[in-house]
Design a protein around this motif. Sequence first.
Motif, short mmCIF file in Angstrom:
data_model
loop_
_atom_site.label_atom_id
_atom_site.label_comp_id
_atom_site.label_asym_id
_atom_site.label_seq_id
_atom_site.Cartn_x
_atom_site.Cartn_y
_atom_site.Cartn_z
N ILE A 186 0.83 -1.21 0.00
CA ILE A 186 0.00 0.00 0.00
C ILE A 186 0.87 1.26 0.00
O ILE A 186 0.72 2.14 -0.84
N ILE A 240 -3.78 -0.89 -3.07
CA ILE A 240 -4.62 -1.01 -1.89
C ILE A 240 -5.12 -2.45 -1.77
O ILE A 240 -5.38 -3.10 -2.77
N LEU A 289 -7.98 -4.57 0.67
CA LEU A 289 -8.93 -4.65 1.78
C LEU A 289 -9.21 -6.12 2.10
O LEU A 289 -10.26 -6.46 2.62
N GLY A 331 -6.97 1.59 -7.99
CA GLY A 331 -7.88 2.46 -7.23
C GLY A 331 -9.06 1.72 -6.65
O GLY A 331 -8.92 0.66 -6.05
N ALA A 378 -9.56 -2.02 -4.72
CA ALA A 378 -10.09 -2.11 -3.35
C ALA A 378 -11.24 -3.11 -3.31
O ALA A 378 -11.32 -3.97 -2.44
N VAL A 422 -5.22 -2.25 7.24
CA VAL A 422 -5.01 -1.09 6.37
C VAL A 422 -4.92 0.17 7.23
O VAL A 422 -4.07 1.04 7.00
#
Lengths: 291, 346
Positions: free
Chosen positions: B73, B79, B81, B132, B136, B268
């Motif tokens: 990250i 990213i 999750l 982006g 995610a 995160v």
Amino acid sequence: MAEFLQILASGLTVGAIYALIGLGFSMIYNTSEVINFAQGEFVMIGGMVTVTLYAGGQIPLAVAALAAIGITALVGIAVERLAIEPAPQNNLTTLIIITLGVSITIRGLAEVVLGKNFYHLPAFSGDTPFDLAGAEVTPQAFWVIGSLIAVMLALAWFFNRTRLGKAMLATSQNRMAAELMGINVKMILRLSFALSALLGAIAGVLTAPITMTKYDVGVMLGLKGFCAAVIGGLGTATGALFGGLLLGVSEALAAGYISSSYKDAVAFIILLGVLFFLPEGLFGRARGERV
Amino acid sequence: MNIGRHLAGRSAAGGRTAGRRFAAAVASGDAGLVALIIGAALLPLVLANGYYYDIVMRIGLSAVVAIGLNLFIGYAGQISLGHAGFFAIGAYASAILTSRYHLPGIVALAIGAAAAGLVAFIVARPILRLSGHYLAMATLGLGIIISIVINREVAITGGPDGIAVPAFRLFGWRLHGLQNWYWIVAALLVVTVWLSLNLMRSAFGRGLRALADSETAAATAGLDTAGMKARIFVLSAVIAAVAGSVFAHAEGFITPDEAGFLRSVEFVTMVVVGGQASTFGAVLGAAILTLLPQFLAGFQQWHDFLFGIILVSTMIFLPRGLVPTLGLRLGWLRAATALPERGGVP
């Protein structure tokens, strides 16, 4: 055949709820490019506040529901004003954490103020099911589907026929150009959060008699609505509509014919499939990346 | 222009004192690593009982996951999750393989790490084409699918009730007791910090930063961006799985909560609150995110509400995270005090 129709009916009902939540995701994403992970909490507030105000019949259900939807819209504005507006807009990860933080905050507050138990809301028009070609369909299912149609028509009117709706569309197409044309972009952003909260609350009120409601129902419902929006194509109304219905029907079919224990996984498997093969969703348009 | 830069460099070098050299070492992370080793060695002196050991161990293992996640990250600018899924793959591999199949702990750990790495490797190419919001969502979906499988396969995983994990065995020797685990966790943390610091100084690390700045520019400059993203994704997944294995043995019991969406969010958040692209930021973030609920427990039912408020405020007022923000402040202070001194250098 009757069994299939039964599954289809319950799938469409749940799908309509997902579509309403997905519409809220898309609306906020369009105006502010924020994925609002607190969307599910709007659904929860809608249901929980209705239950609390209704209080077993103290005031009419319709009044309680309308008041709850109004309160949720105000919460939406507060979220935009207090958490999104002051946040730095350039870092996606930070924005995601902020909306997740908002959802934890709202859930925590609801747990204290509205209670920790499961709550039940009576169906709007009783529980006597209709017989549709052998499938039993509850009146509440008609309320859900009917509300979705009404919401879609209202949104179509709003975006095509009113100045405010057109201003919102303009903002989502190009924020700076909209601002230069004299559109109050800040107000539009707040409005988009209010409308999106309103849609979520409607979903919450409609589903409370079917599934019961609790302070933490927003997590899964929010994620499913989010899947619906992405599957259909994030940022498009038709996408959220068909994404939601497709998701609801697929879940019902999987639960009916394959295994009910993996019902919740269906949404995420379809989500991954769509992202792998059609990243812009079924109804989205491909956009090139700008350097 | 060049001459000016050259002169500035010379005057800065001329004014370098022992203190500045130390500051430079801190900035590069070496002194931080030394401080971490000393701190970890001395900490047991003040840990009064098992409860404190448990908290410190949770911090250490969360920090390991956060450091790995920070590579993906913070440095590579992506990213995820869904990293709790990889943590859980490690934890459940250890739990299941040692309890049901009586494999030695170290073998189970290796299999868990390999399994997490394999899952990450398989999904890496299709998932990492996304960026982006879409990335995610895809990682979120992956994590939730792992969590649902763990919840539903009750016969193998014990389902929502969780599963007991036997003691860690190695050549007939059994490792148990939180005090002993403390040293394992401390060693794992030190190794992970060292790995992260070195990786970021390598050509690969510089490539990752270039990729974070602009993927298109990095690709144009001839970097294999897809391959780099895949490798760092797999590495961070393997690190999370190893931490998960150690967690399972040290705690002796695990539940599917470890795989949940909220746990992924927590990881995160550790990276972001500590400061993206900062190895020690990830450690600090892990400490804060583990300790905060302990402090807030005193507020009883208001605990979640306060946690959310603190999280949102931190992100609004310190969007760069704690360590980079403090670094900026300190840098500003240093610059302010250094100016007259630099003027005095002949």
